[in-house]
Design an enzyme around this catalytic site. Structure first.
Site, PDB file in Angstrom:
ATOM      1  N   ASP A  39      67.832  24.494  55.917  1.00 55.44           N
ATOM      2  CA  ASP A  39      68.857  25.358  56.514  1.00 55.44           C
ATOM      3  C   ASP A  39      69.162  24.774  57.890  1.00 55.44           C
ATOM      4  OD1 ASP A  39      70.305  27.300  57.860  1.00 55.44           O
ATOM      5  OD2 ASP A  39      69.132  28.969  57.063  1.00 55.44           O
ATOM      6  N   ASN A  48      77.312  17.665  58.159  1.00 56.24           N
ATOM      7  CA  ASN A  48      78.436  18.056  57.297  1.00 56.24           C
ATOM      8  C   ASN A  48      78.428  19.534  56.920  1.00 56.24           C
ATOM      9  OD1 ASN A  48      80.474  17.586  54.930  1.00 56.24           O
ATOM     10  ND2 ASN A  48      78.630  18.445  53.970  1.00 56.24           N
ATOM     11  N   TYR A  58      86.954  29.942  63.083  1.00 52.99           N
ATOM     12  CA  TYR A  58      86.715  28.583  62.555  1.00 52.99           C
ATOM     13  C   TYR A  58      87.287  27.543  63.524  1.00 52.99           C
ATOM     14  CZ  TYR A  58      86.630  24.801  59.045  1.00 52.99           C
ATOM     15  OH  TYR A  58      86.408  23.626  58.349  1.00 52.99           O
ATOM     16  N   THR A  83      87.833  21.037  47.596  1.00 51.11           N
ATOM     17  CA  THR A  83      86.416  21.397  47.394  1.00 51.11           C
ATOM     18  C   THR A  83      86.359  22.918  47.278  1.00 51.11           C
ATOM     19  OG1 THR A  83      85.992  21.790  49.739  1.00 51.11           O
ATOM     20  CG2 THR A  83      85.693  19.524  48.978  1.00 51.11           C
TER      21      THR A  83
HETATM   22  N1  LIG Z   1      87.286  21.379  52.466  1.00 52.28           N
HETATM   23  C1  LIG Z   1      88.113  21.342  53.498  1.00 52.28           C
HETATM   24  O1  LIG Z   1      89.342  21.604  53.367  1.00 52.28           O
HETATM   25  C2  LIG Z   1      87.619  20.961  54.864  1.00 52.28           C
HETATM   26  C3  LIG Z   1      88.575  20.652  55.847  1.00 52.28           C
HETATM   27  C4  LIG Z   1      88.144  20.300  57.118  1.00 52.28           C
HETATM   28  C5  LIG Z   1      86.794  20.244  57.414  1.00 52.28           C
HETATM   29  N2  LIG Z   1      85.888  20.546  56.436  1.00 52.28           N
HETATM   30  C6  LIG Z   1      84.463  20.503  56.825  1.00 52.28           C
HETATM   31  O2  LIG Z   1      83.769  19.573  56.002  1.00 52.28           O
HETATM   32  C7  LIG Z   1      82.423  20.037  55.790  1.00 52.28           C
HETATM   33  C8  LIG Z   1      82.134  20.113  54.306  1.00 52.28           C
HETATM   34  O3  LIG Z   1      83.113  20.947  53.698  1.00 52.28           O
HETATM   35  P1  LIG Z   1      83.208  21.174  52.110  1.00 52.28           P
HETATM   36  O4  LIG Z   1      84.642  21.387  51.818  1.00 52.28           O
HETATM   37  O5  LIG Z   1      82.446  20.138  51.380  1.00 52.28           O
HETATM   38  O6  LIG Z   1      82.463  22.602  52.019  1.00 52.28           O
HETATM   39  P2  LIG Z   1      81.708  23.305  50.803  1.00 52.28           P
HETATM   40  O7  LIG Z   1      81.755  24.755  51.086  1.00 52.28           O
HETATM   41  O8  LIG Z   1      82.231  22.811  49.501  1.00 52.28           O
HETATM   42  O9  LIG Z   1      80.203  22.801  50.979  1.00 52.28           O
HETATM   43  C9  LIG Z   1      79.473  23.111  52.136  1.00 52.28           C
HETATM   44  C10 LIG Z   1      78.003  22.860  51.893  1.00 52.28           C
HETATM   45  O10 LIG Z   1      77.307  23.272  53.077  1.00 52.28           O
HETATM   46  C11 LIG Z   1      76.132  23.951  52.669  1.00 52.28           C
HETATM   47  N3  LIG Z   1      75.667  24.886  53.704  1.00 52.28           N
HETATM   48  C12 LIG Z   1      76.248  26.021  54.131  1.00 52.28           C
HETATM   49  N4  LIG Z   1      75.473  26.638  55.037  1.00 52.28           N
HETATM   50  C13 LIG Z   1      74.380  25.860  55.189  1.00 52.28           C
HETATM   51  C14 LIG Z   1      73.213  25.951  55.998  1.00 52.28           C
HETATM   52  N5  LIG Z   1      72.990  26.984  56.816  1.00 52.28           N
HETATM   53  N6  LIG Z   1      72.300  24.952  55.916  1.00 52.28           N
HETATM   54  C15 LIG Z   1      72.489  23.903  55.082  1.00 52.28           C
HETATM   55  N7  LIG Z   1      73.564  23.764  54.292  1.00 52.28           N
HETATM   56  C16 LIG Z   1      74.502  24.732  54.353  1.00 52.28           C
HETATM   57  C17 LIG Z   1      76.531  24.686  51.396  1.00 52.28           C
HETATM   58  O11 LIG Z   1      75.390  25.050  50.635  1.00 52.28           O
HETATM   59  C18 LIG Z   1      77.441  23.670  50.720  1.00 52.28           C
HETATM   60  O12 LIG Z   1      76.728  22.819  49.846  1.00 52.28           O
HETATM   61  C19 LIG Z   1      82.319  21.387  56.512  1.00 52.28           C
HETATM   62  O13 LIG Z   1      81.759  21.192  57.797  1.00 52.28           O
HETATM   63  C20 LIG Z   1      83.768  21.821  56.627  1.00 52.28           C
HETATM   64  O14 LIG Z   1      83.970  22.725  57.684  1.00 52.28           O
HETATM   65  C21 LIG Z   1      86.267  20.898  55.180  1.00 52.28           C
END
Ligand SMILES: NC(=O)c1ccc[n+]([C@@H]2O[C@H](COP(=O)([O-])OP(=O)(O)OC[C@H]3O[C@@H](n4cnc5c(N)ncnc54)[C@H](O)[C@@H]3O)[C@@H](O)[C@H]2O)c1
Length: 257
Positions: free
Chosen positions: A56, A83, A153, A188
């Site tokens: 975590d 990430n 956010y 995603t």
């Molecule tokens: N998908 C998008 O459109 C997008 C756009 C810009 C930025 N991002 C950023 O990219 C990163 C990944 O995004 P994604 O789309 O793959 O998200 P996602 O929700 O598909 O996956 C996020 C992962 O983070 C894990 N997670 C959440 N809380 C946690 C914690 N406390 N400890 C450990 N793991 C934890 C979850 O279990 C999950 O596997 C994030 O930081 C997100 O903010 C995503």
């Protein structure tokens, strides 16, 4: 021969989405990847020939364990990809203090704790590679421009952007590079949350919302996780040896508009 042969990487939130794509791409470039998530991503770790870790990112003790694990099982650490993240779509007036803290505890405190824990290991191996060692923090286009309904956010991802730049200054002399990546909307589970939030706010269906969001990216589509992973591999490699404190925007032109 890959650009990252001999290096050890830790990717948080690697269980799905962008994190899983980063783990696959880093491994394909030659790195030994520690795939970490709330539940250890055993299948992914097996697929990429890496290691799985339950962690975590908001837990200080879990970060101490993660660094001990990297040292013991992989001999150290060269690349940290912060990430793991949470999205929240709520107007500010409806955002509770608990919402605010939950998002910031993962998106900001998790990055702070990860960077702080990893610095000694990264500094130790910085002299080993032409481009030093590397921290890559996942911010967002929401860390660059505002988005109605996502102020909490926005604030968290803006914090990641400047945490990255400040730390880049602190670590430059030690040979540890620190950069942020700013994805547009990516396909995603979180991308689905963005679509659902957008459709709810606009009072339209998810399919229409998806098309409208895609059209907001001048390239006419949402991004794929692999688009982000490509940038992460580049930043981790010696090809980015002169890059630190940079914000690498991978958004199909969204913020150029
Ligand atoms: N998908 C998008 O459109 C997008 C756009 C810009 C930025 N991002 C950023 O990219 C990163 C990944 O995004 P994604 O789309 O793959 O998200 P996602 O929700 O598909 O996956 C996020 C992962 O983070 C894990 N997670 C959440 N809380 C946690 C914690 N406390 N400890 C450990 N793991 C934890 C979850 O279990 C999950 O596997 C994030 O930081 C997100 O903010 C995503």
């Amino acid at each position: 021969m890959g650009d990252l042969d001999g290096r050890v990487a830790l990717v948080t939130g690697a269980g799905q989405g962008i994190g899983a794509a980063c783990a696959r791409a880093l491994a394909a470039a030659g790195a030994r990847v520690i795939c970490s998530d709330l539940t250890a991503p055993d299948d992914l770790a097996a697929e990429v020939g890496g290691l799985a870790l339950a962690q975590d990112v908001t837990d200080e003790g879990d970060w101490e364990n993660a660094m001990a694990f990297a040292q013991r099982e992989a001999g150290g650490l060269d690349i940290l990809v912060n990430n793991a993240g949470l999205f929240l779509m709520k107007p500010l007036t409806q955002t509770s203090l608990a919402d605010w803290r939950r998002v910031h505890s993962v998106n900001v405190e998790g990055v702070f704790l990860g960077c702080r824990a990893a610095i000694p290991l990264l500094a130790e191996r910085a002299g080993k590679w032409g481009g030093g060692t590397s921290i890559i923090n996942l911010s967002s286009i929401a860390g660059l421009v505002g988005s109605a309904g996502a102020v909490c956010y926005n604030a968290s991802k803006g914090a990641v952007r400047l945490l990255t730049k400040g730390l880049a200054m602190e670590l430059a002399a030690a040979g540890v590079r620190v950069n942020s990546v700013h994805p547009g909307v990516i396909d995603t589970a979180m991308g689905d949350e963005v679509v659902a939030g957008f459709s709810g706010a606009a009072g339209i269906g998810d399919n229409e919302a998806r098309s409208l969001l895609a059209a907001r990216h001048p390239l006419g589509r949402m991004g794929q996780p692999g688009n982000i992973a490509d940038a992460v591999v580049f930043l981790a490699s010696d090809r980015a040896a002169f890059m630190t404190g940079s914000e690498v925007v991978v958004d199909g032109g969204f913020t150029a508009n």
